[in-house]
Design a protein around this motif. Structure first.
Motif, PDB file in Angstrom:
ATOM      1  N   ASP A 355       0.801  -1.214   0.000  1.00 31.01           N
ATOM      2  CA  ASP A 355       0.000   0.000   0.000  1.00 31.01           C
ATOM      3  C   ASP A 355       0.842   1.275   0.000  1.00 31.01           C
ATOM      4  OD1 ASP A 355      -2.510  -1.268   0.039  1.00 31.01           O
ATOM      5  OD2 ASP A 355      -2.323  -1.643   2.180  1.00 31.01           O
ATOM      6  N   ALA A 356       2.153   1.151   0.201  1.00 29.13           N
ATOM      7  CA  ALA A 356       3.011   2.332   0.228  1.00 29.13           C
ATOM      8  C   ALA A 356       4.393   1.956  -0.266  1.00 29.13           C
ATOM      9  CB  ALA A 356       3.096   2.925   1.634  1.00 29.13           C
ATOM     10  N   ALA A 357       5.035   2.889  -0.974  1.00 27.32           N
ATOM     11  CA  ALA A 357       6.398   2.679  -1.441  1.00 27.32           C
ATOM     12  C   ALA A 357       7.363   2.721  -0.267  1.00 27.32           C
ATOM     13  CB  ALA A 357       6.774   3.755  -2.465  1.00 27.32           C
ATOM     14  N   ALA A 358       8.526   2.135  -0.447  1.00 25.95           N
ATOM     15  CA  ALA A 358       9.584   2.237   0.552  1.00 25.95           C
ATOM     16  C   ALA A 358      10.004   3.692   0.693  1.00 25.95           C
ATOM     17  CB  ALA A 358      10.777   1.380   0.144  1.00 25.95           C
ATOM     18  N   ASN A 359      10.420   4.072   1.888  1.00 16.69           N
ATOM     19  CA  ASN A 359      10.840   5.451   2.140  1.00 16.69           C
ATOM     20  C   ASN A 359      12.019   5.428   3.098  1.00 16.69           C
ATOM     21  OD1 ASN A 359      11.098   8.187   2.357  1.00 16.69           O
ATOM     22  ND2 ASN A 359       9.207   8.511   3.511  1.00 16.69           N
ATOM     23  N   LEU A 407      12.922  -2.176   1.167  1.00 17.71           N
ATOM     24  CA  LEU A 407      13.902  -1.201   0.694  1.00 17.71           C
ATOM     25  C   LEU A 407      15.195  -1.901   0.307  1.00 17.71           C
ATOM     26  CD1 LEU A 407      14.380   1.934   0.488  1.00 17.71           C
ATOM     27  CD2 LEU A 407      15.358   1.771   2.782  1.00 17.71           C
ATOM     28  N   ASP A 408      15.696  -1.585  -0.901  1.00 17.25           N
ATOM     29  CA  ASP A 408      16.960  -2.147  -1.385  1.00 17.25           C
ATOM     30  C   ASP A 408      17.984  -1.041  -1.569  1.00 17.25           C
ATOM     31  OD1 ASP A 408      15.988  -4.747  -1.504  1.00 17.25           O
ATOM     32  OD2 ASP A 408      15.197  -4.466  -3.513  1.00 17.25           O
ATOM     33  N   LEU A 409      19.197  -1.251  -1.063  1.00 17.50           N
ATOM     34  CA  LEU A 409      20.309  -0.319  -1.245  1.00 17.50           C
ATOM     35  C   LEU A 409      21.061  -0.715  -2.504  1.00 17.50           C
ATOM     36  CD1 LEU A 409      22.148   1.972  -0.306  1.00 17.50           C
ATOM     37  CD2 LEU A 409      23.330   0.323   1.169  1.00 17.50           C
ATOM     38  N   LEU A 410      20.943   0.126  -3.545  1.00 21.37           N
ATOM     39  CA  LEU A 410      21.531  -0.200  -4.844  1.00 21.37           C
ATOM     40  C   LEU A 410      23.004   0.151  -4.945  1.00 21.37           C
ATOM     41  CD1 LEU A 410      18.830   0.847  -7.466  1.00 21.37           C
ATOM     42  CD2 LEU A 410      19.462  -1.445  -6.736  1.00 21.37           C
ATOM     43  N   SER A 411      23.380   1.360  -4.531  1.00 22.76           N
ATOM     44  CA  SER A 411      24.752   1.817  -4.747  1.00 22.76           C
ATOM     45  C   SER A 411      25.094   2.899  -3.744  1.00 22.76           C
ATOM     46  CB  SER A 411      24.939   2.346  -6.172  1.00 22.76           C
ATOM     47  OG  SER A 411      24.105   3.475  -6.397  1.00 22.76           O
ATOM     48  N   ILE A 412      26.409   3.129  -3.607  1.00 18.87           N
ATOM     49  CA  ILE A 412      26.930   4.193  -2.736  1.00 18.87           C
ATOM     50  C   ILE A 412      27.968   4.975  -3.523  1.00 18.87           C
ATOM     51  CG2 ILE A 412      28.098   4.754  -0.587  1.00 18.87           C
ATOM     52  CD1 ILE A 412      27.133   2.090   0.527  1.00 18.87           C
ATOM     53  N   ALA A 413      27.736   6.267  -3.718  1.00 14.02           N
ATOM     54  CA  ALA A 413      28.702   7.161  -4.353  1.00 14.02           C
ATOM     55  C   ALA A 413      29.354   8.010  -3.269  1.00 14.02           C
ATOM     56  CB  ALA A 413      28.012   8.048  -5.388  1.00 14.02           C
ATOM     57  N   SER A 414      30.657   8.245  -3.386  1.00 16.02           N
ATOM     58  CA  SER A 414      31.369   8.983  -2.345  1.00 16.02           C
ATOM     59  C   SER A 414      32.273  10.032  -2.967  1.00 16.02           C
ATOM     60  CB  SER A 414      32.194   8.030  -1.477  1.00 16.02           C
ATOM     61  OG  SER A 414      33.137   7.324  -2.268  1.00 16.02           O
ATOM     62  N   GLU A 422      35.348   7.198   6.820  1.00 14.43           N
ATOM     63  CA  GLU A 422      34.838   6.002   6.157  1.00 14.43           C
ATOM     64  C   GLU A 422      33.550   5.515   6.805  1.00 14.43           C
ATOM     65  OE1 GLU A 422      38.510   3.493   4.508  1.00 14.43           O
ATOM     66  OE2 GLU A 422      38.551   3.689   6.701  1.00 14.43           O
ATOM     67  N   ILE A 423      32.748   4.761   6.019  1.00 16.42           N
ATOM     68  CA  ILE A 423      31.583   4.061   6.541  1.00 16.42           C
ATOM     69  C   ILE A 423      31.697   2.585   6.157  1.00 16.42           C
ATOM     70  CG2 ILE A 423      30.049   6.066   6.528  1.00 16.42           C
ATOM     71  CD1 ILE A 423      28.830   5.039   3.930  1.00 16.42           C
ATOM     72  N   ASN A 424      31.219   1.705   7.015  1.00 13.95           N
ATOM     73  CA  ASN A 424      31.300   0.262   6.750  1.00 13.95           C
ATOM     74  C   ASN A 424      29.991  -0.243   6.159  1.00 13.95           C
ATOM     75  OD1 ASN A 424      29.730   0.517   9.030  1.00 13.95           O
ATOM     76  ND2 ASN A 424      30.561  -1.298  10.040  1.00 13.95           N
ATOM     77  N   LEU A 425      29.576   0.349   5.064  1.00 17.61           N
ATOM     78  CA  LEU A 425      28.316   0.011   4.403  1.00 17.61           C
ATOM     79  C   LEU A 425      28.606  -0.347   2.964  1.00 17.61           C
ATOM     80  CD1 LEU A 425      25.244  -0.011   4.985  1.00 17.61           C
ATOM     81  CD2 LEU A 425      25.169   2.347   4.147  1.00 17.61           C
ATOM     82  N   GLN A 426      28.025  -1.438   2.496  1.00 18.48           N
ATOM     83  CA  GLN A 426      28.245  -1.896   1.138  1.00 18.48           C
ATOM     84  C   GLN A 426      26.918  -1.956   0.387  1.00 18.48           C
ATOM     85  OE1 GLN A 426      31.223  -2.427  -0.241  1.00 18.48           O
ATOM     86  NE2 GLN A 426      32.198  -1.869   1.702  1.00 18.48           N
ATOM     87  N   PRO A 427      26.930  -1.677  -0.927  1.00 20.31           N
ATOM     88  CA  PRO A 427      25.694  -1.828  -1.714  1.00 20.31           C
ATOM     89  C   PRO A 427      25.230  -3.273  -1.681  1.00 20.31           C
ATOM     90  CG  PRO A 427      27.378  -0.627  -2.946  1.00 20.31           C
ATOM     91  CD  PRO A 427      28.053  -1.197  -1.743  1.00 20.31           C
ATOM     92  N   THR A 428      23.975  -3.469  -1.365  1.00 19.80           N
ATOM     93  CA  THR A 428      23.417  -4.811  -1.290  1.00 19.80           C
ATOM     94  C   THR A 428      21.911  -4.709  -1.318  1.00 19.80           C
ATOM     95  OG1 THR A 428      23.294  -6.826   0.025  1.00 19.80           O
ATOM     96  CG2 THR A 428      23.411  -4.778   1.230  1.00 19.80           C
ATOM     97  N   SER A 429      21.262  -5.809  -1.667  1.00 20.85           N
ATOM     98  CA  SER A 429      19.817  -5.859  -1.555  1.00 20.85           C
ATOM     99  C   SER A 429      19.486  -5.999  -0.075  1.00 20.85           C
ATOM    100  CB  SER A 429      19.253  -7.030  -2.363  1.00 20.85           C
ATOM    101  OG  SER A 429      19.463  -6.821  -3.737  1.00 20.85           O
ATOM    102  N   ALA A 430      19.374  -4.878   0.592  1.00 20.47           N
ATOM    103  CA  ALA A 430      19.156  -4.890   2.035  1.00 20.47           C
ATOM    104  C   ALA A 430      17.848  -5.557   2.395  1.00 20.47           C
ATOM    105  CB  ALA A 430      19.197  -3.460   2.579  1.00 20.47           C
ATOM    106  N   ASP A 431      16.874  -5.517   1.469  1.00 22.97           N
ATOM    107  CA  ASP A 431      15.596  -6.168   1.704  1.00 22.97           C
ATOM    108  C   ASP A 431      15.031  -5.728   3.048  1.00 22.97           C
ATOM    109  OD1 ASP A 431      13.561  -7.825   0.788  1.00 22.97           O
ATOM    110  OD2 ASP A 431      14.287  -9.525   1.928  1.00 22.97           O
ATOM    111  N   LEU A 432      15.024  -4.411   3.272  1.00 23.00           N
ATOM    112  CA  LEU A 432      14.670  -3.856   4.571  1.00 23.00           C
ATOM    113  C   LEU A 432      13.169  -3.662   4.656  1.00 23.00           C
ATOM    114  CD1 LEU A 432      16.265  -2.909   7.094  1.00 23.00           C
ATOM    115  CD2 LEU A 432      16.040  -0.581   6.206  1.00 23.00           C
TER     116      LEU A 432
END
Length: 625
Positions: A355-359, A407-414, A422-432
């Motif tokens: 009923d609602a998009a990921a946010n 919610l899926d995390l597609l990419s990280i641009a820096s 630094e951050i310890n986060l990697q692009p992945t299908s977080a499936d949140l």
């Protein structure tokens, strides 16, 4: 900020989530189901029932050798029971849950009203097969001779039957209760009991919704479907095959029957009957809620049953994988079922319409797309701990987590000083899932002094094609400090002179090197009586006795502290024999900046000199003789 993205309909499977998209026949809008596996452990979960967004089931606690009742309210999974008895066959209506505890003569009925649990029976006879509707709970119990029907109305319990026959498991809707006894159908309407059938044939499986009652009855040749609407009884089918297992919701009735090859599903909508499936495999275990119907079928002949859904106009295959998906239940457009894979333990899965998009947001209670964090100021080579950060998938007011797209995390641009911040986060299908968090950390490398800034752009999407970006701005500072236990290298930026001060320690050797041949070895003055090396790239001394003082104007002038740090590729001092080498504390005496009055006097002096020069060099007149 969410930006809708046009995309083709597709199926996407993650470790715990399956998305099924099918365009509705009557509109361009897609019906989007999101499948969530609610359990994934080594326990057996089975017998799921659904009411609204609430799901309830039995859970085998192998570690305690018992069965408990689990309740999922759309957001949180709660275990309602935790004792040494087996809790079985839960049913649910809204927040109210009823179940059977124990077996044999010790089987009793329990009721949970959304806040507390009440034991409804306490006798030495079997009580089982509960059903619940609102505050009303109905069950059948052994009175010592046969099974009778009992009704709890939220306050007290009434025995509805008292005869010499055994009643079948009852069904309930509001105040209306139905059951069969001696192959006849009975209805209790909250005041009195009416016998709906009276024949020498078999009438079984009554179900009730409001004032409507449906059952399967033998007509002398085969089983047909009958509907009582509160006034009259109508025979819905009249054919030469068995019509079985009718289910009812309002005026809608669904059942299964053979088409001569396999079992198909049929729907009566209060006016006419429609065959809703027509295939070459059996459609089984149908359930109905409004005009929505769910069932299981082995549609590919692999014995891996899948879940199918009918919304009044189209059929959607919700699952199509290697799992054995069976025993579906439905309430509105929320569906639950048992899932098993490779003969492993049974789990519970559910499907909901999105009923609602990921946010995505950096905050739990509000939509924060940009976050700026100052990690702080740290000493050179210090070991600061990480800064904890997270993002979440916001759930709009009025919705549950399972109604929000994952919610899926597609990419990280820096950009910027990402080697230091630094951050310890990697692009992945977080499936949140809606309401869930993804934690990560930000760190600062204190190996280089200076002011630092970095930006990270986190790009997200969901199955609806909603693209979103979160921006994280990091800053931090690393400073050189004066440790009283570390010798100081005091640099005069105006003259280039270097003084080595032992501070509260001592100096028996040192090594200073650079990669640009910037030292001035001709100005070097040794401070130790021992070995000395002085070149444009290296100045070193070593001795047994300590020393200190000025080693001369051996550095270029006008360097800042950061310039000095970067100049020295090697910066080491030995404080005593056997002690580890450490870097000098770098202290810079900046070049003096003249006061404004000094600039004014200098300008005045310059003007006077220019005037004097003009007079001395002006044209000379020739005298006549």
């Amino acid at each position: 900020m969410r930006v809708p993205r046009h995309t083709t309909y597709r199926a996407s499977l993650t470790a715990a989530t399956l998305i099924v998209l099918l365009a509705a026949a009557s509109t361009a809008r897609a019906t989007t189901f999101q499948v969530t596996q609610l359990t994934n452990d080594f326990e057996n979960d089975f017998g799921v029932q659904v009411s609204g967004s609430n799901l309830v089931w039995s859970r085998a606690q192998f570690s305690q050798f018992e069965l408990d009742i689990a309740l999922f309210d759309g957001n949180t999974l709660t275990t309602l029971t935790n004792d040494s008895s087996d809790d079985l066959f839960p049913v649910i209506s809204g927040n109210n849950v009823a179940w059977r505890k124990g077996g044999g003569s010790g089987a009793e009925i329990y009721y949970y009203d959304g806040s507390s649990t009440t034991q409804l029976t306490n006798n030495g006879a079997f009580d089982g097969d509960p059903q619940v509707s609102g505050n009303n709970v109905v069950w059948r119990g052994d009175d010592g001779n046969d099974f009778e029907i009992f009704l709890y109305d939220g306050t007290s319990t009434t025995q509805l039957t008292n005869n010499s026959g055994s009643e079948s498991p009852p069904d309930i809707s509001g105040n209306n209760v139905v059951w069969s006894e001696a192959n006849e159908i009975y209805l209790y309407d909250g005041n009195s009991t009416t016998q709906l059938t009276n024949n020498l044939l078999v009438d079984i499986g009554p179900q009730v919704s409001g004032n409507n009652v449906v059952w399967s009855g033998f007509d002398g040749n085969d089983f047909e479907i009958y509907l009582y609407d509160g006034t009259t009884t109508t025979q819905l089918t009249n054919n030469t095959v068995d019509d079985e297992d009718p289910q009812i919701s309002g005026n809608n009735v669904v059942w299964r029957a053979s088409d001569g090859n396999d079992l198909e599903l049929f729907l009566y909508d209060g006016t006419s009957t429609t065959q809703i499936t027509n295939n070459n495999y059996d459609d089984l275990d149908q359930k109905i809620s409004g005009t929505n119907i769910v069932w299981e079928a082995d549609d590919d002949g692999t014995s891996e049953f899948d879940i199918h859904f009918y919304d009044g106009s189209q059929i959607i295959e919700i699952t199509d994988d290697a799992n054995l998906d069976t025993d579906p239940a439905i309430s509105g457009d929320v569906i639950g079922w048992n899932r098993r894979r490779d003969f492993a333990t049974s789990e519970i899965a559910m499907a909901t319409v999105i009923d609602a998009a990921a946010n995505a947001s950096f905050a739990a209670g509000s939509d924060v797309d940009v976050l700026s964090i100052d990690l702080g100021t740290f000493n050179y080579l210090a070991s600061p701990g990480p800064t904890d950060l997270s993002f979440t998938n916001l759930v709009p007011a009025g919705l549950t987590s399972v109604e929000v797209a994952r919610l899926d995390l597609l990419s990280i641009a820096s950009s910027g000083d990402t080697g230091t911040l630094e951050i310890n986060l990697q692009p992945t299908s977080a499936d949140l899932a809606g309401g869930d968090f993804r934690d990560f950390e930000a760190t600062i490398d204190t190996g280089v002094p200076g002011l630092f800034a970095a930006t990270y752009e986190l790009s997200f999407t969901d199955v609806l094609g909603t693209d979103q970006t979160l921006t994280l701005n990091l800053s931090g500072e690393v400073v050189l400090t004066d440790d009283p236990d570390i010798p100081d290298l005091v640099y005069n930026a105006a003259t280039g002179e270097v003084v080595l001060d032992p501070d509260n320690s001592s100096i028996i050797g040192y090594s200073l090197q650079n990669l640009t041949n910037s030292f001035l070895p001709g100005n070097h003055t040794p401070i130790l009586v021992g070995l000395t090396t002085a070149t444009t790239a290296q100045i070193e001394e070593a001795a047994l006795a300590p020393g200190s003082g000025s080693i001369g104007a051996v550095f270029p002038t006008e360097l800042t502290q950061i310039d000095l740090f970067n100049l020295l590729s090697v910066n080491q001092v030995s404080r005593s024999l056997g002690a580890p080498l450490v870097p000098f504390d770098l202290i810079v005496l900046p070049a003096p900046v003249p006061e404004p009055s000094t600039y004014a006097l200098a300008a005045l002096g310059l003007a006077m000199l220019l005037t004097r020069a003009r007079r001395l060099t002006g044209p000379r007149r020739l005298r006549k003789s």
